[in-house]
Enzyme design. Structure first.
Site, PDB file in Angstrom:
ATOM      1  N   CYS A  94     -34.204 -43.012  20.639  1.00  0.00           N
ATOM      2  CA  CYS A  94     -35.331 -43.886  20.308  1.00  0.00           C
ATOM      3  C   CYS A  94     -35.158 -45.260  20.957  1.00  0.00           C
ATOM      4  CB  CYS A  94     -35.446 -44.039  18.801  1.00  0.00           C
ATOM      5  SG  CYS A  94     -36.717 -45.243  18.299  1.00  0.00           S
ATOM      6  N   CYS A 142     -34.735 -48.377  18.326  1.00  0.00           N
ATOM      7  CA  CYS A 142     -33.546 -48.568  17.506  1.00  0.00           C
ATOM      8  C   CYS A 142     -32.659 -49.641  18.143  1.00  0.00           C
ATOM      9  CB  CYS A 142     -32.771 -47.249  17.395  1.00  0.00           C
ATOM     10  SG  CYS A 142     -33.521 -46.036  16.280  1.00  0.00           S
ATOM     11  N   HIS A 156     -34.437 -46.333  11.592  1.00  0.00           N
ATOM     12  CA  HIS A 156     -35.350 -45.383  12.226  1.00  0.00           C
ATOM     13  C   HIS A 156     -36.010 -44.458  11.200  1.00  0.00           C
ATOM     14  CE1 HIS A 156     -36.755 -42.818  15.594  1.00  0.00           C
ATOM     15  NE2 HIS A 156     -36.550 -41.831  14.744  1.00  0.00           N
ATOM     16  N   ASN A 178     -50.278 -48.202  14.284  1.00  0.00           N
ATOM     17  CA  ASN A 178     -50.584 -46.776  14.338  1.00  0.00           C
ATOM     18  C   ASN A 178     -49.413 -46.039  13.719  1.00  0.00           C
ATOM     19  OD1 ASN A 178     -52.928 -47.278  15.854  1.00  0.00           O
ATOM     20  ND2 ASN A 178     -51.805 -47.148  17.772  1.00  0.00           N
ATOM     21  N   HIS A 222     -40.348 -44.454  15.343  1.00  0.00           N
ATOM     22  CA  HIS A 222     -39.717 -45.606  14.694  1.00  0.00           C
ATOM     23  C   HIS A 222     -40.798 -46.497  14.063  1.00  0.00           C
ATOM     24  CE1 HIS A 222     -36.068 -48.256  14.513  1.00  0.00           C
ATOM     25  NE2 HIS A 222     -37.011 -49.132  14.209  1.00  0.00           N
ATOM     26  N   HIS A 267     -43.129 -49.192  13.521  1.00  0.00           N
ATOM     27  CA  HIS A 267     -43.503 -50.329  14.359  1.00  0.00           C
ATOM     28  C   HIS A 267     -45.011 -50.475  14.408  1.00  0.00           C
ATOM     29  CE1 HIS A 267     -44.310 -47.100  17.228  1.00  0.00           C
ATOM     30  NE2 HIS A 267     -44.954 -47.971  17.986  1.00  0.00           N
ATOM     31  N   GLN A 277     -48.220 -53.015  16.736  1.00  0.00           N
ATOM     32  CA  GLN A 277     -48.479 -53.636  18.029  1.00  0.00           C
ATOM     33  C   GLN A 277     -49.410 -54.837  17.857  1.00  0.00           C
ATOM     34  OE1 GLN A 277     -49.045 -50.778  21.438  1.00  0.00           O
ATOM     35  NE2 GLN A 277     -49.260 -49.294  19.772  1.00  0.00           N
TER      36      GLN A 277
END
Length: 373
Positions: A82, A85, A143, A183, A194, A196, A198
């Protein structure tokens, strides 16, 4: 990697800015002091993409972002590979440090870039350079977690990062709108699992926001009243779609919800942008949002795929046609069923919802009450 950093930020977090191997910015947001964030980025990277395109669609009168390099972006790697991470040993990622709280960095595969090699447009002005900026916000170094499994303090730190980046991106000349979103889930189209979100800094106001602003403006012209206040008042009067009614925030399933599970979260006072939130509003948001996210994950007995998107005023606009609110919605309509955007939605723009908003609200309220108990 550059050794320059910001000064520790007054308040509930410490902010340190560094630079990645290819020149992209990375900003650490830590809940406590004592993290110098001096680890050098050892990745060997090609130069960051410099150009995307914004062709104009004449029938819809909208721009479409064309970014061909994104075909090469990382797609659903195993957790051991990933890129979000922390870097550990020889496993190098986008984050050089071996741990972090919240971190923001420029997207390696951006839809929009700040470089402007062609000075804006082609000869007939149908295609412009895709000016802007795209950032990734990692909510936690864990993660296996999600935003619904962290604590209120972490939600608060994520909110501070959203606010900080909204201010920073709004200050870039040419940026017209800062769009903060998450998303979540492969059903949504996520390519990295992971936890997250944007942030996009657009050179224009997005069509959805233009539509909301036009509706608010027309309503004010016709009635002399505020559309957002009246929507909130109507939902409170109806009552059956309310999920949360606190001191500073209110959350409800809208009467004309388009998605099977759809929630709108408004401030009770008129706030137009994320940086305008008070400390009390931030604190209540962290508590409320965690309850809502946990309800979404429990209402169908499985993790809920969703999109969470902040709506706020455009950068250079100071009027009452915009209101800060968070929209959270999912395309999952049952444990084994998804809501697909087919002909009526995608081609005609007419939405068909398979769940009554009142039923969706009742399910979510029960899930919130169960988790609280």
């Amino acid at each position: 990697m550059s050794s320059t950093s910001t000064s520790p930020t007054p308040g509930p977090f410490v902010k340190v800015a560094r630079t990645l191997a290819d020149g992209r910015d990375i900003i650490y947001f830590d809940a406590t002091e004592g993290h110098d964030r001096l680890t050098v980025d050892r990745q060997v990277l090609d130069a960051a993409p410099a150009h995307t395109e914004l062709p104009h669609h004449p029938l819809s009168h909208q721009c479409v972002v064309v970014a061909g390099h994104r075909q090469a972006r990382t797609f659903l790697p195993p957790s051991s590979e990933c890129p979000l991470c922390p870097s550990r040993g020889d496993q190098l990622t986008e984050i050089p440090e071996d741990d972090y709280d919240v971190v923001v960095f420029e997207n390696r595969f951006p839809s929009l870039t700040q470089d402007d090699p062609d000075d804006g447009a082609d000869a007939d002005d149908r295609t412009r350079h895709g000016f802007g900026r795209c950032e990734v916000v990692c909510f936690t170094s864990d993660h296996a977690s999600t935003l619904s499994t962290v604590d209120e303090a972490r939600i608060g730190l994520v909110l501070e990062a959203w606010i900080d980046r909204s201010l920073a991106l709004s200050a870039i000349p040419g940026v017209a709108y800062v769009f903060v979103f998450e998303n979540r889930g492969v059903e949504i189209g996520v390519t990295l699992s992971h936890p997250h979100g944007q942030i996009y800094a657009y050179p224009f106001v997005p069509p959805r926001e233009e539509q909301i602003r036009a509706s608010a403006h027309a309503y004010r012209q016709d009635t002399g009243r505020d559309l957002f206040d009246d929507v909130i008042d109507q939902e409170r009067s109806d009552g059956e779609r309310i999920l949360y009614d606190g001191q500073h925030w209110i959350a409800f399933v809208p009467r004309a919800a388009r998605w099977p599970f759809e929630i709108q979260i408004f401030t009770k006072r008129t706030v137009t942008r994320l940086p305008d939130l008070t400390d009390d509003e931030k604190s209540e948001f962290a508590s409320m949002y965690l309850r809502i996210l946990r309800a979404l994950d429990s209402v169908l007995g499985m993790p809920m795929p969703y999109i969470a998107a902040w709506h706020q005023a455009p950068v250079l606009v100071d009027d009452l046609d915009s209101r800060l609110f968070l929209e959270v919605f999912s395309l999952r309509r049952a444990a084994e069923k998804l809501k697909y955007l087919a002909g009526s939605e995608s081609a005609a723009g007419v939405w068909i919802n398979d769940i009554r908003p009142e039923d969706s609200a009742a399910m979510l309220r029960a899930a919130m009450e169960a988790s609280a108990g």
